[in-house]
Every structure is written in structure tokens, then in C-alpha cells.
Design an enzyme around this catalytic site. Structure first.
Site, mmCIF file in Angstrom:
data_model
loop_
_atom_site.group_PDB
_atom_site.id
_atom_site.type_symbol
_atom_site.label_atom_id
_atom_site.label_comp_id
_atom_site.label_asym_id
_atom_site.label_seq_id
_atom_site.Cartn_x
_atom_site.Cartn_y
_atom_site.Cartn_z
ATOM 1 N N LYS A 113 0.861 -1.142 -0.054
ATOM 2 C CA LYS A 113 0.068 0.031 -0.097
ATOM 3 C C LYS A 113 0.783 1.312 0.008
ATOM 4 O O LYS A 113 0.497 2.293 -0.555
ATOM 5 C CB LYS A 113 -0.871 -0.009 1.202
ATOM 6 C CG LYS A 113 -2.191 -0.998 0.926
ATOM 7 C CD LYS A 113 -3.322 -0.732 2.032
ATOM 8 C CE LYS A 113 -4.561 -1.644 1.647
ATOM 9 N NZ LYS A 113 -5.780 -1.462 2.654
ATOM 10 N N LYS A 199 -5.303 -9.617 -6.586
ATOM 11 C CA LYS A 199 -6.366 -10.259 -5.595
ATOM 12 C C LYS A 199 -7.434 -9.409 -6.012
ATOM 13 O O LYS A 199 -7.433 -8.048 -6.274
ATOM 14 C CB LYS A 199 -5.933 -10.276 -4.294
ATOM 15 C CG LYS A 199 -5.984 -9.063 -3.606
ATOM 16 C CD LYS A 199 -5.899 -9.040 -1.949
ATOM 17 C CE LYS A 199 -5.799 -7.846 -1.382
ATOM 18 N NZ LYS A 199 -5.815 -7.696 0.169
ATOM 19 N N LYS A 202 -11.456 -4.006 -2.992
ATOM 20 C CA LYS A 202 -12.457 -3.186 -3.035
ATOM 21 C C LYS A 202 -11.609 -1.843 -3.569
ATOM 22 O O LYS A 202 -12.030 -0.755 -4.121
ATOM 23 C CB LYS A 202 -12.882 -2.584 -1.896
ATOM 24 C CG LYS A 202 -13.792 -3.506 -1.106
ATOM 25 C CD LYS A 202 -13.984 -3.258 0.493
ATOM 26 C CE LYS A 202 -13.415 -4.199 1.150
ATOM 27 N NZ LYS A 202 -14.104 -4.197 2.527
HETATM 28 P P1 TYM Z 1 -10.723 -6.664 4.399
HETATM 29 O O1 TYM Z 1 -11.968 -5.650 4.801
HETATM 30 O O2 TYM Z 1 -9.856 -6.153 3.475
HETATM 31 O O3 TYM Z 1 -11.433 -8.015 4.010
HETATM 32 C C1 TYM Z 1 -12.292 -8.627 4.709
HETATM 33 C C2 TYM Z 1 -12.095 -10.224 4.590
HETATM 34 O O4 TYM Z 1 -12.233 -10.731 3.316
HETATM 35 C C3 TYM Z 1 -10.967 -11.309 2.889
HETATM 36 N N1 TYM Z 1 -10.428 -11.100 1.476
HETATM 37 C C4 TYM Z 1 -10.551 -12.129 0.455
HETATM 38 N N2 TYM Z 1 -10.368 -13.408 0.524
HETATM 39 C C5 TYM Z 1 -10.190 -13.969 -0.430
HETATM 40 N N3 TYM Z 1 -10.124 -13.508 -1.577
HETATM 41 C C6 TYM Z 1 -9.896 -12.063 -1.764
HETATM 42 N N4 TYM Z 1 -9.698 -11.336 -3.205
HETATM 43 C C7 TYM Z 1 -10.157 -11.277 -0.726
HETATM 44 N N5 TYM Z 1 -10.209 -10.062 -0.412
HETATM 45 C C8 TYM Z 1 -10.474 -9.762 0.822
HETATM 46 C C9 TYM Z 1 -9.996 -10.849 3.884
HETATM 47 O O5 TYM Z 1 -8.804 -11.736 3.847
HETATM 48 C C10 TYM Z 1 -10.757 -10.610 5.152
HETATM 49 O O6 TYM Z 1 -10.832 -11.663 5.867
HETATM 50 N N6 TYM Z 1 -7.328 -5.883 8.086
HETATM 51 C C11 TYM Z 1 -8.738 -6.486 7.607
HETATM 52 C C12 TYM Z 1 -9.778 -6.296 8.538
HETATM 53 C C13 TYM Z 1 -9.748 -6.557 9.996
HETATM 54 C C14 TYM Z 1 -9.599 -7.733 10.833
HETATM 55 C C15 TYM Z 1 -9.309 -7.599 11.963
HETATM 56 C C16 TYM Z 1 -9.826 -9.034 9.928
HETATM 57 C C17 TYM Z 1 -9.394 -5.685 10.841
HETATM 58 N N7 TYM Z 1 -9.297 -6.298 12.230
HETATM 59 C C18 TYM Z 1 -9.184 -8.724 13.038
HETATM 60 C C19 TYM Z 1 -9.481 -10.231 11.252
HETATM 61 C C20 TYM Z 1 -9.390 -9.949 12.516
HETATM 62 C C21 TYM Z 1 -9.067 -5.953 6.479
HETATM 63 O O7 TYM Z 1 -8.813 -5.006 5.776
HETATM 64 O O8 TYM Z 1 -9.798 -7.060 5.766
#
Ligand code: TYM
Length: 336
Positions: A113, A199, A202
């Protein structure tokens, strides 16, 4: 078992989120006693990147509606946003004393990022994984259902927990539980429809790169039709997908949505071209996502109901967070 996971309320839920994480959230909720699962909107994480405040608040409510539409039941799972549980931010500060610059510098998400412009990034983007560690350690999470891209952040949470336990607790009374990531064997990493090496995300500027759970049938069919592929027909076994990331991604999506395996999909479609496979994939997506979409459209109208869900979830989360936060202050010698 204590299951904890989060998602950033930046934009729509897409198929990567759903197959990589949310579907597992629902499964865990359905398989464990009520109250075992805590799911939250990581709105504090969302301010680590430039954002539009009015969009963040609208997206936060929309994401609640989307999660409930996917099957998260606020009567059985604790559903809330970080902001209404200030214990997350407090715990992050306490853990900032334990996390190491070198650990954060190694995070691939930070490197991706920030790119070449590290100096210009917010401090929040750098310390983001410490807040993520606080999110799970605060509740003594045992299991964290996430996609593959979050694995490294979870390993960091374990390192922070371990170091805190070593530095500030006695061996027979560690404060923090070490959380285990739960990554689905299939669909752990759903890729962009436009580029099989990136990947699905969003933050991709092209909406054609992702399938949103809120896309209508025409949009879905069009995105699948325009998805990047190669000129070869589908192979009849898994080895034939090597070096064909776009084909592998579409077959993986089909298998995950159909509840079958890549081998089964190739047994059905091997030897056929994308002209046959893509319409079948589009139809499958429309059939599976339409009920979620219908529920989402109905739920998103009722702002008062969505706010009430977040309020009740936050109240419960605060009760669960309080003892661990208090113990962390005490362990550090902070007078409260
Ligand atoms: P975020 O908001 O980017 O994504 C949410 C969840 O979706 C999964 N994910 C994917 N899985 C498979 N293929 C993809 N292309 C894909 N894109 C997203 C992510 O692995 C995630 O599980 N930092 C985290 C949010 C967070 C979090 C936490 C997660 C904050 N605190 C504590 C677990 C525990 C995030 O930005 O996810």
C-alpha cells in the site's frame, strides 16, 4: 471457542470477501453456541487511507445490511463497529509498547500500500496491524476466519501476544490467548477478473475487476463475459491450470460457489471453451447471489434498525472486552 473477525466498511462486499471470509463467518456462527462469534466493521482501520467521511458512515451501515443479508444473525453473533467499542483503540495503544518497528516494516500489505512513498503515508497505515492484533486479543480470540491475505497480520498478532505474555506476565498466568487464523482451503484468494495475478479488491479502480454482492443479474453476466481469459479450452485436470491464473480463478470461483471441487468442475467442463463455461458461471453466480441481493435491498432502507444492531452489538462487545483490557493495564503497571 471464541471466534473473532472484521471487515473494513470501504465500499461493497465483493466475492473475495464473501468466499474468503464471510461464508466462513456464517458457518462458524451456525456451528457454535450463540455468543461464540464476534464480527465487526473495522471502521477505525478505514481511516488509515484517504477517505470521504460521508461515504464511510454510509458504507458502515450498508456493510451491516450486507452482512445480515449474507446470514450473520445479530441475535446469535455479536455484530458491531470498532468506533463504538473504544476498548479497541485503548488496547492498541497498550500493544504499541510491545510491537516492534521491524515487525511492522516487514508487513507485505504495508509495503504494497505504501509503495515507494512510505514517508507520505499516515502513521495509522503503518500501525494498522497493531490495531488488528488488539481487535482479536481483546476478546481472547481462539479462531479468526480470514482470507489468505490476512495471514501475516494474524501471525503478527501472535508475536505481539507472545512478547506481551513473556515480558509482563508470569509463565503460569499468560494474559493473551494466541489466535489461530482459519483460512478456507478453497477460495482463500479470489483474484481480479481483469488480472489473474492481483487479488480481487475494493481498492481496484475498475469495477469490472470484481463481483460485488450487490451487482444485478445483467451486471454480473457482463462482468463474467468480459473477464480476462486465454484462448485455450479448459483442461480436464488440475495440473492443466498451471500457468493459467485467469482460468484457475474462474474455475475456483465456480467450484466454491457450487460447493464442489476444482476436479469436479474440470470433469464437467474440461475440453470446453470459455464460450461455454462463462455463461454457466454467470448463471451460477446469479442464482446464488440473487437471494442475498434481495435481502440486502430490503435491509439497507431501515437505518434505525441497522443503528440498533450496532448499538446492541457494541454494548455486548464492551462487556466482553473490559476484563482483558483491565488486566492489560494492570500488567503494565498503569494505575487506573
Ligand atoms: P478486508 O476488509 O480487506 O477483507 C475482509 C475479509 O475478506 C478477505 N478477503 C479476501 N479473501 C479471498 N480473496 C480475496 N480477494 C479477498 N479480499 C479480501 C480478507 O482476508 C478478510 O478476511 N485488516 C482486515 C480487517 C480486520 C480484521 C481484524 C480481520 C481488521 N481487524 C481482525 C480479522 C481480524 C481487512 O482489511 O480485511
Amino acid at each position: 471457542m471464541r471466534i473473532v473477525s472484521g471487515i473494513q466498511p470501504t465500499g461493497n462486499l465483493h466475492l473475495g470477501n464473501y468466499l474468503g471470509a464471510i461464508r466462513n463467518w456464517v458457518r462458524m456462527q451456525d456451528e457454535h453456541p450463540a455468543g461464540s462469534c464476534l464480527y465487526f466493521l473495522a471502521d477505525l482501520h478505514a481511516i488509515s487511507m484517504p477517505h470521504v467521511p460521508a461515504e464511510l458512515s454510509a458504507n458502515t451501515r450498508e456493510m451491516v445490511a450486507a452482512l445480515v443479508a449474507c446470514g450473520i444473525d445479530p441475535a446469535r453473533s455479536v455484530l458491531f463497529n470498532q468506533t463504538q467499542v473504544p476498548e479497541h483503540a485503548q488496547m492498541q495503544w497498550l500493544l504499541n509498547g510491545t510491537a516492534r518497528m521491524g515487525w511492522l516494516n516487514r508487513m507485505t500489505q504495508w509495503k504494497d500500500k505504501a509503495g515507494k512513498n512510505r514517508e507520505g503515508q499516515s502513521v495509522a497505515l503503518f500501525t494498522y496491524p497493531v490495531l488488528q492484533a488488539a481487535d482479536v486479543l481483546l476478546y481472547q480470540a481462539t479462531h479468526v476466519p480470514v482470507g489468505e491475505d490476512q495471514k501475516q497480520h494474524l501471525e503478527l498478532a501472535r508475536d505481539i501476544a507472545q512478547k506481551f505474555n513473556n515480558d509482563f506476565c508470569t509463565e503460569d498466568a499468560p494474559l493473551f490467548t494466541l489466535p489461530d487464523p482459519m483460512i478456507p482451503p478453497e477460495a482463500a484468494r479470489i483474484m481480479s477478473l481483469r488480472d489473474g495475478s492481483a487479488k480481487m479488491s475494493k481498492s481496484d479502480p475498475s469495477d469490472m475487476s470484481r463481483i460485488n454482492l450487490t451487482d444485478d443479474a445483467d451486471t454480473l453476466m457482463n462482468k463474467v463475459k468480459k473477464a480476462k481469459t486465454d484462448p485455450e479450452p479448459l483442461p480436464s485436470d488440475k495440473d492443466g491450470l498451471a500457468g493459467r491464473p485467469e482460468a484457475a480463478n474462474l474455475v475456483g470461483i465456480y467450484a466454491a460457489m457450487a460447493g464442489s471441487s476444482v476436479e469436479q468442475v474440470l470433469a464437467e467442463f474440461g475440453g470446453q471453451g470459455f464460450g461455454r463455461f462463462k455463461p454457466a458461471l454467470g448463471d451460477l453466480l446469479v442464482a446464488k447471489l440473487a437471494p442475498i441481493n434481495d435481502r440486502f435491498v430490503a435491509l439497507r432502507q431501515d437505518r434505525a434498525a441497522l443503528d440498533a444492531i450496532l448499538r446492541a452489538g457494541a454494548n455486548r462487545a464492551r462487556e466482553l472486552a473490559a476484563p482483558t483490557l483491565a488486566a492489560a493495564y494492570d500488567a503494565l503497571g498503569l494505575v487506573r
